[in-house]
Design an enzyme around this catalytic site. Structure first.
Site, PDB file in Angstrom:
ATOM      1  N   ASN A  84       1.323  -1.265   0.037  1.00  0.00           N
ATOM      2  CA  ASN A  84      -0.106   0.336   0.393  1.00  0.00           C
ATOM      3  C   ASN A  84       0.881   1.435  -0.489  1.00  0.00           C
ATOM      4  OD1 ASN A  84      -1.050   1.812   2.232  1.00  0.00           O
ATOM      5  ND2 ASN A  84      -0.243   0.280   3.558  1.00  0.00           N
ATOM      6  N   GLY A  87      -0.580   6.978   2.199  1.00  0.00           N
ATOM      7  CA  GLY A  87      -0.231   8.014   2.471  1.00  0.00           C
ATOM      8  C   GLY A  87      -1.399   9.592   3.273  1.00  0.00           C
ATOM      9  N   PHE A  88      -1.882   8.414   4.283  1.00  0.00           N
ATOM     10  CA  PHE A  88      -2.811   9.139   5.036  1.00  0.00           C
ATOM     11  C   PHE A  88      -4.019   9.252   4.596  1.00  0.00           C
ATOM     12  CE2 PHE A  88       1.412   9.888   7.516  1.00  0.00           C
ATOM     13  CZ  PHE A  88       1.765   8.613   7.648  1.00  0.00           C
ATOM     14  N   ASN A 112      -4.471   7.215  16.285  1.00  0.00           N
ATOM     15  CA  ASN A 112      -2.537   7.234  15.867  1.00  0.00           C
ATOM     16  C   ASN A 112      -2.258   8.575  15.060  1.00  0.00           C
ATOM     17  OD1 ASN A 112      -1.076   7.120  13.523  1.00  0.00           O
ATOM     18  ND2 ASN A 112      -0.652   4.999  14.047  1.00  0.00           N
ATOM     19  N   ASN A 145       2.839   8.051  14.766  1.00  0.00           N
ATOM     20  CA  ASN A 145       3.308   7.421  13.869  1.00  0.00           C
ATOM     21  C   ASN A 145       4.515   7.557  13.408  1.00  0.00           C
ATOM     22  OD1 ASN A 145       3.751   5.932  11.447  1.00  0.00           O
ATOM     23  ND2 ASN A 145       1.933   6.347  10.630  1.00  0.00           N
ATOM     24  N   SER A 148       5.234   5.246   8.538  1.00  0.00           N
ATOM     25  CA  SER A 148       4.832   4.839   6.894  1.00  0.00           C
ATOM     26  C   SER A 148       5.935   5.172   6.417  1.00  0.00           C
ATOM     27  CB  SER A 148       3.123   5.881   6.771  1.00  0.00           C
ATOM     28  OG  SER A 148       3.015   6.062   5.807  1.00  0.00           O
ATOM     29  N   ASN A 150       4.852   6.207   3.133  1.00  0.00           N
ATOM     30  CA  ASN A 150       4.510   7.201   2.373  1.00  0.00           C
ATOM     31  C   ASN A 150       4.426   7.892   2.516  1.00  0.00           C
ATOM     32  OD1 ASN A 150       3.586   4.554   1.190  1.00  0.00           O
ATOM     33  ND2 ASN A 150       1.977   3.750   2.030  1.00  0.00           N
ATOM     34  N   THR A 151       4.510   8.648   3.394  1.00  0.00           N
ATOM     35  CA  THR A 151       4.275  10.391   3.920  1.00  0.00           C
ATOM     36  C   THR A 151       6.286  10.505   3.725  1.00  0.00           C
ATOM     37  OG1 THR A 151       3.008  10.255   5.271  1.00  0.00           O
ATOM     38  CG2 THR A 151       4.119  12.239   5.317  1.00  0.00           C
ATOM     39  N   LYS A 186       5.150   4.459  16.845  1.00  0.00           N
ATOM     40  CA  LYS A 186       5.393   2.975  16.265  1.00  0.00           C
ATOM     41  C   LYS A 186       6.139   3.264  14.891  1.00  0.00           C
ATOM     42  CE  LYS A 186       1.843   1.229  13.029  1.00  0.00           C
ATOM     43  NZ  LYS A 186       0.488   0.633  12.444  1.00  0.00           N
ATOM     44  N   ASN A 215       5.222  -1.493  12.149  1.00  0.00           N
ATOM     45  CA  ASN A 215       4.629   0.118  10.166  1.00  0.00           C
ATOM     46  C   ASN A 215       4.897  -1.329   9.334  1.00  0.00           C
ATOM     47  OD1 ASN A 215       3.090   1.573   9.221  1.00  0.00           O
ATOM     48  ND2 ASN A 215       3.804   3.208   9.707  1.00  0.00           N
ATOM     49  N   GLY A 237       1.765  -8.185   6.104  1.00  0.00           N
ATOM     50  CA  GLY A 237       1.023  -9.642   6.193  1.00  0.00           C
ATOM     51  C   GLY A 237       2.396 -10.348   6.296  1.00  0.00           C
ATOM     52  N   GLY A 266       1.981  -9.393  10.403  1.00  0.00           N
ATOM     53  CA  GLY A 266       1.620 -11.266   9.505  1.00  0.00           C
ATOM     54  C   GLY A 266       1.272 -11.871  10.688  1.00  0.00           C
ATOM     55  N   TYR A 287      -4.230  -6.403  10.888  1.00  0.00           N
ATOM     56  CA  TYR A 287      -4.542  -5.717   9.625  1.00  0.00           C
ATOM     57  C   TYR A 287      -4.568  -6.908   8.342  1.00  0.00           C
ATOM     58  CZ  TYR A 287      -5.904  -1.815   5.964  1.00  0.00           C
ATOM     59  OH  TYR A 287      -6.263  -1.139   5.223  1.00  0.00           O
TER      60      TYR A 287
HETATM   61  C1  LIG Z   1      -3.488  -0.520   3.388  1.00  0.00           C
HETATM   62  C2  LIG Z   1      -3.061  -0.025   4.498  1.00  0.00           C
HETATM   63  C3  LIG Z   1      -2.514   0.882   5.662  1.00  0.00           C
HETATM   64  C4  LIG Z   1      -2.321   1.020   6.505  1.00  0.00           C
HETATM   65  N1  LIG Z   1      -2.044   2.537   6.931  1.00  0.00           N
HETATM   66  C5  LIG Z   1      -1.895   2.823   8.170  1.00  0.00           C
HETATM   67  C6  LIG Z   1      -1.838   3.865   8.725  1.00  0.00           C
HETATM   68  O1  LIG Z   1      -2.498   4.883   8.574  1.00  0.00           O
HETATM   69  N2  LIG Z   1      -1.172   4.453   9.686  1.00  0.00           N
HETATM   70  C7  LIG Z   1      -0.758   3.424  10.191  1.00  0.00           C
HETATM   71  O2  LIG Z   1       0.070   3.481  11.371  1.00  0.00           O
HETATM   72  N3  LIG Z   1       0.201   2.050  10.049  1.00  0.00           N
HETATM   73  C8  LIG Z   1      -0.902   1.973   8.876  1.00  0.00           C
HETATM   74  N4  LIG Z   1      -0.606   0.445   8.622  1.00  0.00           N
HETATM   75  C9  LIG Z   1       0.486  -0.686   8.712  1.00  0.00           C
HETATM   76  C10 LIG Z   1      -0.743  -1.317   9.866  1.00  0.00           C
HETATM   77  O3  LIG Z   1      -1.000  -0.715  10.834  1.00  0.00           O
HETATM   78  C11 LIG Z   1       0.278  -1.923  10.764  1.00  0.00           C
HETATM   79  O4  LIG Z   1       1.716  -2.149  11.125  1.00  0.00           O
HETATM   80  C12 LIG Z   1       0.889  -2.934   9.187  1.00  0.00           C
HETATM   81  O5  LIG Z   1       0.271  -4.082   8.007  1.00  0.00           O
HETATM   82  C13 LIG Z   1       1.189  -5.162   9.489  1.00  0.00           C
HETATM   83  O6  LIG Z   1       0.352  -5.917  10.341  1.00  0.00           O
HETATM   84  P1  LIG Z   1      -0.233  -6.668   9.449  1.00  0.00           P
HETATM   85  O7  LIG Z   1       0.762  -7.532   8.187  1.00  0.00           O
HETATM   86  O8  LIG Z   1      -0.903  -7.304  10.171  1.00  0.00           O
HETATM   87  O9  LIG Z   1      -0.977  -5.592   7.706  1.00  0.00           O
HETATM   88  C14 LIG Z   1      -1.398   0.125   7.179  1.00  0.00           C
HETATM   89  C15 LIG Z   1      -1.577  -0.873   6.702  1.00  0.00           C
HETATM   90  C16 LIG Z   1      -2.029  -1.498   5.194  1.00  0.00           C
HETATM   91  C17 LIG Z   1      -1.931  -2.430   4.797  1.00  0.00           C
END
Ligand SMILES: Cc1cc2nc3c(=O)[nH]c(=O)nc-3n(C[C@H](O)[C@H](O)[C@H](O)COP(=O)(O)O)c2cc1C
Length: 312
Positions: A84, A87-88, A112, A145, A148, A150-151, A186, A215, A237, A266, A287
């Site tokens: 992904n 970018g918030f 967050n 946070n 990320s 993406n910022t 984070k 993250n 994942g 994951g 997530y």
């Molecule tokens: C589509 C998507 C959007 C996300 N947006 C944010 C976000 O806005 N802020 C944040 O701290 N983490 C964000 N994350 C990260 C998740 O909170 C998490 O740290 C990461 O996906 C690892 O967990 P997972 O493997 O269970 O998905 C995002 C992840 C995904 C897949």
């Protein structure tokens, strides 16, 4: 799992849960919803219904923003991962604040926060402070946070000088208000080990309450292997599990015992959930597992967790 599904059917999953404290944070169970899925705090009640023990909304920025251009989320189905580069995208502090004020106090709520994309480097701290000031009273914990991918420049906040500045400013702000949520940081899974040492030493010396690890990963080699090396964004994942766990283990070995460790990355089943605790987590979030497996996974994990606590 769509918004419509959740709105229509989440109540069917609802069961009574009694809160308990984990290092001072009152949760309903040890599995939480990770940030990014309910960015705008539209469905906190529904995510509570399906069984999450705590819910993190956001990332929320001071002003509403669209985020990066589409396409910005891709499923890597064979690897049960996501790429992904959102970018918030979010509705901004003012709108989301109104929603947070209506969330039941029974729910353990994480908020967050992060900076707007067009905020210059000298004003980033002000963005965190503004979000904190406006939203802290609704939060059981506030997550800074800084990770990320993406910022632009956000991960530079892992640089120890910037990091120290930001946490000191937030801790001063917390002292000014009657409501004092926990403050968690984070972290990215892509830093040098020496830098985690610096960051954790700094956290150990302050009143920051804990960390969220981790993250998404921006690791170039991994992205090449997944055939997405040419695309922007972070991986979540199953493909994130190993690197996230490695950092969790490293951080556990240096962080003070009283700090909260929330592990995320994951989790897809009972084993990958339990593994996080074996490596030192106090709480776990998810997530991508929810996207692939649906809400029954939450039930399976928390039922199993209850079983373990009954037997221990
Ligand atoms: C589509 C998507 C959007 C996300 N947006 C944010 C976000 O806005 N802020 C944040 O701290 N983490 C964000 N994350 C990260 C998740 O909170 C998490 O740290 C990461 O996906 C690892 O967990 P997972 O493997 O269970 O998905 C995002 C992840 C995904 C897949």
């Amino acid at each position: 799992m769509s918004h419509i599904f959740l709105n229509a059917f989440s109540w069917l999953y609802k069961s009574k849960q009694t809160s308990f404290s984990v290092k001072g944070l009152k949760v309903k169970n040890r599995l939480g919803l990770a940030a990014g899925l309910d960015k705008n705090a539209m469905q906190v009640k529904q995510f509570d219904d399906i069984g999450f023990g705590f819910i993190e909304v956001g990332t929320i920025t001071p002003n509403a923003q669209y985020g990066n251009k589409k396409p910005r989320v891709q499923r890597l189905i064979k690897e049960e991962s996501l790429l992904n580069s959102l970018g918030f995208p979010n509705d901004g502090v003012e709108k989301i604040k109104a929603r947070l004020s209506k969330v039941s106090k029974e729910i353990c709520l994480g908020v967050n926060i992060g900076p707007n994309k067009d905020t210059g480097p000298d004003n980033i701290i002000n963005d965190y402070l503004f979000c904190y000031k406006e939203l802290h009273e609704y939060a059981d914990f506030v997550t800074l946070n800084i990770s990320s991918p993406n910022t632009p420049n956000l991960r530079k906040l892992h640089n120890i000088e910037s990091f120290t500045k930001i946490i000191k400013a937030i801790l001063i702000e917390r002292d000014l208000h009657a409501t004092k949520p926990k403050i968690l940081i984070k972290l990215s899974p892509d830093e040098e080990v020496s830098n985690y040492r610096n960051i954790i030493n700094t956290i150990n010396e302050t009143d920051i309450d804990g960390v969220i690890i981790s993250n998404t990963t921006n690791d170039e080699i991994l992205k090449e292997q997944l055939n997405v090396g040419h695309l922007p964004g972070g991986i979540s994942g199953k493909s994130l599990r190993n690197s996230s766990n490695k950092i969790l283990k490293e951080i556990k070995s240096i962080i003070s015992d009283e700090k909260i460790i929330v592990a995320v990355g994951g989790v897809f089943d009972v084993d990958s959930y339990n593994e996080k605790f074996e490596l030192g987590a106090d709480l776990v979030q998810m997530y991508t597992g929810l996207i692939y497996e649906g809400p029954n996974l939450v039930k399976r994990i928390i039922e199993n967790d209850k079983q373990i606590s009954r037997n221990s």
